[in-house]
Design a protein around this motif. Structure first.
Motif, PDB file in Angstrom:
ATOM      1  N   ARG A 181     -63.345 -53.757  36.306  1.00  0.00           N
ATOM      2  CA  ARG A 181     -64.266 -54.526  37.031  1.00  0.00           C
ATOM      3  C   ARG A 181     -63.146 -55.613  37.147  1.00  0.00           C
ATOM      4  O   ARG A 181     -62.023 -56.473  36.545  1.00  0.00           O
ATOM      5  CB  ARG A 181     -65.209 -54.933  36.159  1.00  0.00           C
ATOM      6  N   SER A 182     -63.046 -56.744  38.441  1.00  0.00           N
ATOM      7  CA  SER A 182     -62.086 -57.623  38.674  1.00  0.00           C
ATOM      8  C   SER A 182     -63.277 -58.874  39.377  1.00  0.00           C
ATOM      9  O   SER A 182     -64.687 -58.371  40.484  1.00  0.00           O
ATOM     10  CB  SER A 182     -61.967 -57.146  39.992  1.00  0.00           C
ATOM     11  N   SER A 183     -63.158 -60.184  39.184  1.00  0.00           N
ATOM     12  CA  SER A 183     -63.655 -61.079  40.227  1.00  0.00           C
ATOM     13  C   SER A 183     -63.584 -60.825  40.792  1.00  0.00           C
ATOM     14  O   SER A 183     -64.124 -61.587  42.289  1.00  0.00           O
ATOM     15  CB  SER A 183     -63.747 -62.467  39.115  1.00  0.00           C
ATOM     16  N   ASN A 184     -62.294 -60.498  41.765  1.00  0.00           N
ATOM     17  CA  ASN A 184     -61.965 -60.652  43.580  1.00  0.00           C
ATOM     18  C   ASN A 184     -62.870 -59.374  44.088  1.00  0.00           C
ATOM     19  O   ASN A 184     -64.126 -58.732  43.374  1.00  0.00           O
ATOM     20  CB  ASN A 184     -60.661 -59.603  43.675  1.00  0.00           C
ATOM     21  N   ARG A 185     -63.232 -60.076  44.726  1.00  0.00           N
ATOM     22  CA  ARG A 185     -64.315 -58.966  46.125  1.00  0.00           C
ATOM     23  C   ARG A 185     -63.532 -57.940  47.214  1.00  0.00           C
ATOM     24  O   ARG A 185     -64.459 -57.053  47.477  1.00  0.00           O
ATOM     25  CB  ARG A 185     -64.581 -60.612  47.252  1.00  0.00           C
ATOM     26  N   THR A 186     -62.067 -58.104  47.002  1.00  0.00           N
ATOM     27  CA  THR A 186     -61.405 -56.494  47.344  1.00  0.00           C
ATOM     28  C   THR A 186     -61.011 -55.384  45.991  1.00  0.00           C
ATOM     29  O   THR A 186     -60.861 -55.890  44.968  1.00  0.00           O
ATOM     30  CB  THR A 186     -60.308 -57.019  47.723  1.00  0.00           C
TER      31      THR A 186
ATOM     32  N   PRO B 126     -71.949 -53.596  45.911  1.00  0.00           N
ATOM     33  CA  PRO B 126     -71.612 -51.924  46.101  1.00  0.00           C
ATOM     34  C   PRO B 126     -70.436 -51.939  46.527  1.00  0.00           C
ATOM     35  O   PRO B 126     -69.264 -52.697  46.683  1.00  0.00           O
ATOM     36  CB  PRO B 126     -72.530 -51.601  47.580  1.00  0.00           C
ATOM     37  N   LEU B 127     -69.590 -50.987  46.143  1.00  0.00           N
ATOM     38  CA  LEU B 127     -68.646 -50.299  46.518  1.00  0.00           C
ATOM     39  C   LEU B 127     -68.707 -49.813  48.300  1.00  0.00           C
ATOM     40  O   LEU B 127     -68.874 -48.844  48.639  1.00  0.00           O
ATOM     41  CB  LEU B 127     -68.567 -48.679  45.952  1.00  0.00           C
ATOM     42  N   ARG B 128     -67.193 -49.975  49.001  1.00  0.00           N
ATOM     43  CA  ARG B 128     -66.878 -50.115  50.525  1.00  0.00           C
ATOM     44  C   ARG B 128     -67.343 -48.321  50.314  1.00  0.00           C
ATOM     45  O   ARG B 128     -65.669 -48.581  49.508  1.00  0.00           O
ATOM     46  CB  ARG B 128     -66.494 -51.342  50.655  1.00  0.00           C
ATOM     47  N   LYS B 129     -67.410 -47.568  50.776  1.00  0.00           N
ATOM     48  CA  LYS B 129     -66.481 -46.711  51.142  1.00  0.00           C
ATOM     49  C   LYS B 129     -65.427 -46.524  51.854  1.00  0.00           C
ATOM     50  O   LYS B 129     -64.028 -46.142  51.303  1.00  0.00           O
ATOM     51  CB  LYS B 129     -67.421 -45.921  51.929  1.00  0.00           C
ATOM     52  N   ALA B 130     -65.825 -47.795  52.740  1.00  0.00           N
ATOM     53  CA  ALA B 130     -63.770 -47.281  53.262  1.00  0.00           C
ATOM     54  C   ALA B 130     -62.534 -47.831  52.153  1.00  0.00           C
ATOM     55  O   ALA B 130     -61.534 -47.140  52.304  1.00  0.00           O
ATOM     56  CB  ALA B 130     -63.442 -48.072  53.971  1.00  0.00           C
ATOM     57  N   SER B 131     -63.311 -49.105  51.443  1.00  0.00           N
ATOM     58  CA  SER B 131     -62.496 -49.107  50.362  1.00  0.00           C
ATOM     59  C   SER B 131     -61.528 -48.540  49.059  1.00  0.00           C
ATOM     60  O   SER B 131     -60.680 -48.061  48.626  1.00  0.00           O
ATOM     61  CB  SER B 131     -62.564 -50.791  49.689  1.00  0.00           C
ATOM     62  N   VAL B 132     -62.732 -47.424  48.537  1.00  0.00           N
ATOM     63  CA  VAL B 132     -63.042 -46.395  48.144  1.00  0.00           C
ATOM     64  C   VAL B 132     -61.991 -45.228  48.121  1.00  0.00           C
ATOM     65  O   VAL B 132     -60.763 -44.877  47.849  1.00  0.00           O
ATOM     66  CB  VAL B 132     -64.586 -45.600  47.837  1.00  0.00           C
TER      67      VAL B 132
ATOM     68  N   PRO C 200     -64.882 -54.527  42.477  1.00  0.00           N
ATOM     69  CA  PRO C 200     -65.823 -56.050  42.344  1.00  0.00           C
ATOM     70  C   PRO C 200     -66.669 -55.603  41.371  1.00  0.00           C
ATOM     71  O   PRO C 200     -67.174 -54.743  40.787  1.00  0.00           O
ATOM     72  CB  PRO C 200     -66.358 -56.102  43.473  1.00  0.00           C
ATOM     73  N   ALA C 201     -66.486 -56.494  40.047  1.00  0.00           N
ATOM     74  CA  ALA C 201     -68.273 -56.823  39.047  1.00  0.00           C
ATOM     75  C   ALA C 201     -69.543 -56.667  40.154  1.00  0.00           C
ATOM     76  O   ALA C 201     -69.703 -56.673  38.918  1.00  0.00           O
ATOM     77  CB  ALA C 201     -67.646 -57.591  38.992  1.00  0.00           C
TER      78      ALA C 201
END
Length: 180
Positions: free
Chosen positions: A38-43, A62-68, A58-59
């Protein structure tokens, strides 16, 4: 604290089937589970080396599908496709100053920039709406670029990945003083 694996996230089951299969393929070929931090970053981001793969999420939110998909493409290129990672590996070198000490970090950045020339086109093929994200990200990064290598890689990314577009003139203005 025990290791948490990507497949153990509650959000993992909400991901599209193609992403779940991609995780399974990477883990199978790598012979290891993809860890999650987990990270405090939004990305999102990923880190990998022989025997270890970590995706930072991101802590909150939701997880962005494109980022995953993007982070999994980094891992796939290394663990499945066998693309080597560019790393600084002169263990005997004593850094002379703060700038010199940044050399390993600069190698990591260069590797990531080169990887994006291959990963982002694949990402944009599946997630076309992410083009605006990459245009905005490149626009902001152009304002900070000073190293000739960074400028040339940005030019390549803008012309080959984003097909020029609105940033073409801006990056060209940075390239012209380099006399290349």
């Amino acid at each position: 604290m025990p290791i948490q694996y990507f497949t153990g996230l509650s959000a993992f089951t909400e991901l599209p089937n193609h992403l779940q299969k991609m995780v399974a393929k990477i883990e199978d070929r790598a012979g290891l589970g993809i860890e999650v931090e987990r990270s405090s970053n939004r990305t999102m981001a990923c880190e990998f080396r022989k025997g270890k793969a970590v995706i930072r999420v991101p802590a909150a939110g939701p997880l962005r599908k494109a980022s995953v998909f993007h982070e999994l493409l980094h891992l796939k290129r290394h663990f499945v496709d066998g693309v080597p990672k560019l790393v600084y590996c002169d263990d005997d070198h004593e850094f002379e100053d703060e700038n010199d000490a940044r050399t390993p970090e600069q190698f990591q950045c260069l590797d990531n920039q080169i990887e994006h020339l291959f990963i982002v086109p694949t990402e944009l093929t599946r997630y076309r709406k992410e083009r605006s994200y990459w245009e905005e990200r490149m626009d902001k990064s152009l304002d900070l670029m000073r190293a000739p290598c960074d400028v040339l890689l940005a030019w390549e990314f803008i012309h080959r990945v984003l097909n020029g577009g609105t940033l073409s003139d801006k990056v060209q203005a940075l390239v012209e003083p380099l006399s290349v």
